[in-house]
Scaffold this motif. Structure first.
Motif, short mmCIF file in Angstrom:
data_model
loop_
_atom_site.label_atom_id
_atom_site.label_comp_id
_atom_site.label_asym_id
_atom_site.label_seq_id
_atom_site.Cartn_x
_atom_site.Cartn_y
_atom_site.Cartn_z
N ALA A 194 0.83 -1.20 0.00
CA ALA A 194 0.00 0.00 0.00
C ALA A 194 0.86 1.26 0.00
O ALA A 194 0.57 2.24 -0.71
CB ALA A 194 -0.93 -0.01 1.21
N VAL A 195 1.94 1.25 0.79
CA VAL A 195 2.83 2.42 0.84
C VAL A 195 3.48 2.64 -0.52
O VAL A 195 3.55 3.78 -1.01
CB VAL A 195 3.90 2.22 1.93
CG1 VAL A 195 4.91 3.38 1.89
CG2 VAL A 195 3.25 2.14 3.31
N ARG A 196 3.93 1.56 -1.15
CA ARG A 196 4.58 1.71 -2.46
C ARG A 196 3.60 2.18 -3.53
O ARG A 196 3.94 2.99 -4.39
CB ARG A 196 5.24 0.41 -2.88
CG ARG A 196 6.55 0.12 -2.12
CD ARG A 196 7.52 -0.64 -3.00
NE ARG A 196 8.78 -0.89 -2.33
CZ ARG A 196 9.83 -0.08 -2.37
NH1 ARG A 196 9.75 1.08 -3.02
NH2 ARG A 196 10.96 -0.41 -1.76
N VAL A 197 2.36 1.68 -3.47
CA VAL A 197 1.36 2.12 -4.45
C VAL A 197 1.06 3.60 -4.26
O VAL A 197 1.01 4.38 -5.23
CB VAL A 197 0.08 1.28 -4.32
CG1 VAL A 197 -1.07 1.91 -5.10
CG2 VAL A 197 0.33 -0.15 -4.81
N ALA A 198 0.87 4.01 -3.01
CA ALA A 198 0.60 5.43 -2.75
C ALA A 198 1.77 6.28 -3.20
O ALA A 198 1.59 7.35 -3.82
CB ALA A 198 0.32 5.63 -1.25
N GLY A 199 2.99 5.81 -2.90
CA GLY A 199 4.17 6.56 -3.32
C GLY A 199 4.30 6.62 -4.83
O GLY A 199 4.66 7.65 -5.40
N ALA A 200 4.01 5.50 -5.50
CA ALA A 200 4.12 5.48 -6.95
C ALA A 200 3.10 6.42 -7.60
O ALA A 200 3.41 7.08 -8.61
CB ALA A 200 3.91 4.05 -7.46
N ARG A 201 1.91 6.47 -7.04
CA ARG A 201 0.91 7.40 -7.59
C ARG A 201 1.37 8.85 -7.41
O ARG A 201 1.18 9.69 -8.29
CB ARG A 201 -0.44 7.17 -6.92
CG ARG A 201 -1.10 5.86 -7.32
CD ARG A 201 -2.53 5.79 -6.81
NE ARG A 201 -3.33 6.88 -7.36
CZ ARG A 201 -4.59 7.13 -7.00
NH1 ARG A 201 -5.19 6.34 -6.11
NH2 ARG A 201 -5.26 8.11 -7.53
#
Length: 712
Positions: free
Chosen positions: A247-254
């Motif tokens: 979830a952290v990586r997805v939020a960061g990637a967005r």
């Protein structure tokens, strides 16, 4: 190669390709096998390595296991389990890549497909790929699983390699894929795989990242300084991701695709619970919702139903009895919970309890909305509310067997009651442990269509509020309970909420508000022609006036209550009024009068079986004797009070122990006095009453004793 028999004297020379046989006389059969083409091939199949954040402890566990297994000359096997997206494969890769220099024979990797839509991979197919990777030509791969496994073990026994088996379904799927010799195998699975324990497996279960590590992961994903510039928003974002690395990586990637966007924008996007999972996705590639959907679809039907219904639970933690209430009449809740734990959809909490990861809780609630009929959801919520109401009422009965427990209105299905005993201390501990959930159920009840549960649960929590001084929760519970009683038009319930809630307001330091509530209750009792109820408000109004600094008015109400309550059939409440008269007299220096009232109260309360308030009366008796310099009777009464109170009320126990410290001091036992003062001080602190008048007096006495000690 030479056959058996006499050696030929002829010499041969030249270049020969392929297998060569030089033989003289040959006796018996000769079996010739060529080495497979490419048998020296070294596979390096592991996926690319990404940075690992804050898994030092887990890596240390894995490495200790490897070293220990190497010393014992046995294969190394570790199984990493955890929620989808928690970083199992990332951690396994970090460990195995670090071993490359020690294991030059290669790296094998297989996705075992436990979560695949096509079902898990069969071990025979994986073995075929492994054998080909190790140099066995396709036409020489055996057809049977057992033969493939035997050849695999033979080839790996003479190599030094590592194997990563990703997304395993069962131990049985993994076992044929374990290499021979001292090689290293890492298995990842969303399920715990206890069956591998017999193979010497080291289990490592991964939890989400701590907030600091999750912020570091976000900074690593963004790599543009925004985290350092906006630390508060970064912290809020990873909290909404609940530390799940995916979830952290997805939020960061967005965020990374929008260099000008502030982190707070993503925080606001994730702030709406119902849409949070949808927002944690990138074009169908990395998707938290899809990851959880896969785990959910793999559940057996009954476990999936419990998962959905647990999404309706309003608290953060629950035990097996709450699960049993939700999935009734299915009697296999414990087995279904085990399935959810094995699937890493539940996290263990202290005291044999369970909780959801925050994002999993949202997913379970969404599945309840999608897959559970509205009528089933409503019935499950009512069963859960009844469970907590009945369990809290059972604790109330244990704590105050003489208290007027009012009738409870349960739903139509049998009620599951938790084990809250066996005695008062255990019952209090249960109430305190469950208080956040009980408050959540209480607040949920009116909106869910059963306001009776709201006020009745507030009523059942009364012994906890009284003894452990949860003033804010007491006020909130009784406000909600009073509103529910008025919604129902239930005057009896309204009076109960007014009187109990008023006592809570006094404990919170709001005697004026308490007096208003007691007077409102008195008017309701008069209008209902209820003399007993009205008489009970006399005691409460006296307490409020005492706190407001109006002792004469308080004494008059106490005297009236002590006289009227026994006449109307409540001797116990009359004893409490006498105890209040004693405390008032003691505060004003009338020790003989206090002793008379406290002695009468103690006798009445003992006869009524009210051990808690009888012990409070014993404290008052002891303090009155102390004021009269009767140290022997004072010590006897206070010792009895301390013994009865120390397990049920830190505040009341501190008052008894503080008075015992004074007795010890007057006897000249200074060391004992200091010890008792310190213990009482700690009890006041644990009860949140360090600022009370008694606690301040105790601190002054302790300071004097400690000064005396240092001067010696």
């Amino acid at each position: 190669m030479r056959g058996g028999g006499q050696e030929s004297s002829n010499e041969l020379s030249g270049t020969v390709h392929g297998p060569v046989v030089q033989a003289g006389s040959v006796y018996g059969g000769i079996h010739i096998a060529s080495r497979p083409d490419g048998a020296e091939r070294t596979p390096w199949q592991l996926p690319p390595l990404v940075r690992v954040i804050d898994r030092t402890r887990e890596l240390a566990v894995l490495e200790r296991h490897r070293v220990r297994a190497a010393r014992e000359d046995r294969p190394v096997l570790a199984a990493l389990s955890g929620l989808g997206g928690v970083g199992k494969t990332t951690l396994a890769l970090r460990w195995l890549y670090a071993l490359r220099s020690r294991f030059p024979g290669g790296q094998l990797h297989a996705d075992l497909g436990a979560q695949s839509a096509d079902g898990p991979e069969h071990p025979a197919e994986v073995l075929a790929r492994f054998l080909r990777a190790l140099g066995v030509p396709a036409q020489q791969v055996p057809s049977r699983l057992a033969e493939r496994a035997a050849l695999y073990r033979s080839l790996t026994a003479i190599r030094r390699l590592v194997v990563l088996l990703d997304d395993a379904a069962t131990a049985a799927q993994v076992r044929p894929l374990l290499p021979a010799g001292g090689n290293v195998t890492a298995v990842t699975s969303r399920r715990r795989l206890p069956g591998l324990t017999v193979d010497g497996c080291c289990p490592v279960h991964l939890e989400p990242l701590a907030p600091e590590a999750a912020v570091e992961l976000l900074a690593d994903t963004l790599s543009d300084g925004r985290v350092e510039e906006q630390p508060e928003d970064a912290r809020a974002l990873v909290e909404l991701c609940a530390g799940l690395p995916l979830a952290v990586r997805v939020a960061g990637a967005r965020l990374a695709t929008r260099p000008g966007r502030r982190i707070g924008t993503m925080v606001r996007a994730l702030g709406e619970e119902r849409r949070r999972l949808e927002a944690l996705a990138i074009d169908g590639d990395h998707d938290v919702l899809a990851t959880l959907d896969v785990s959910y679809r793999a559940l057996p039907g009954p476990a999936a139903r419990l998962y959905r219904l647990l999404g309706l639970h309003p608290g953060r933690e629950f035990d097996g009895s709450a699960a049993a209430a939700l999935c009734a009449p299915d009697g296999a809740a414990a087995a279904h919970l085990d399935v959810l734990h094995d699937a890493s959809l539940l996290v263990e909490a202290p005291g044999e309890r369970s909780r959801f990861h925050d994002l999993v809780r949202l997913h379970a609630a969404a599945k309840a909305e999608e897959d559970e009929p509205a009528g089933e959801r409503a019935a499950a919520v009512r069963r859960l509310a009844d469970h907590y109401l009945a369990s809290a009422t059972r604790a109330e009965e244990i704590l105050d067997p003489q208290h007027r427990t009012m009738a409870r209105d349960y739903g139509p299905t049998p009620v599951v009651v938790a084990e809250v005993g066996p005695g008062p201390e255990a019952a209090l501990d249960w109430l305190e442990r469950e208080l956040p959930t009980l408050m959540a159920v209480l607040q949920q009840a009116s909106g869910a269509g059963f306001p009776t549960v709201c006020w009745q649960l507030a009523d059942a929590l009364w012994p906890l509020f009284l003894r452990r001084k949860f003033h804010a929760e007491c006020a909130a519970a009784h406000r909600a309970g009073l509103a529910a009683a008025r919604e129902l038009g239930d005057a009896v319930a309204e009076c109960r909420m007014l009187t109990s809630g008023g006592v809570g307001e006094m404990g919170a330091g709001n005697p004026g508000r308490a007096l208003e509530m007691f007077e409102r209750a008195a008017r309701l009792f008069l209008s209902a022609d209820d003399p007993l109820g009205h008489a009970r408000t006399l005691n409460y109004r006296g307490l409020a006036l005492q706190r407001l600094g109006r002792p004469r008015g308080a004494a008059e109400f106490f005297r009236r209550a002590a006289a009227e309550l026994p006449v109307h059939g409540d001797r116990r409440a009359g004893g409490l009024a006498a105890l209040n008269l004693a405390a008032l007299a003691l505060d004003e220096g009338r020790a003989e009068e206090a002793l008379r009232h406290a002695g009468a109260a103690r006798e009445t309360l003992d006869e009524a079986g009210d051990t808690y308030n009888a012990a409070r009366a014993a404290t008052c008796v002891g303090r009155a004797h102390l004021a009269l310099e009767r140290l022997g009777p004072a010590e006897d009464a206070l010792t009895a009070a301390w013994a009865a109170l120390r397990e049920v009320s830190a505040y009341e126990a501190a008052r008894a122990l503080g008075a015992l410290a004074e007795v010890s001091e007057r006897h000249g036992r200074r060391d004992l006095a200091r010890d008792r003062c310190r213990q009482a001080r700690d009890l006041y602190a644990s009860a949140g009453r360090s600022g009370s008048k008694d606690a301040e007096a105790l601190r002054r006495r302790l300071a004097a004793l400690e000064h005396e000690e240092s001067a010696q």
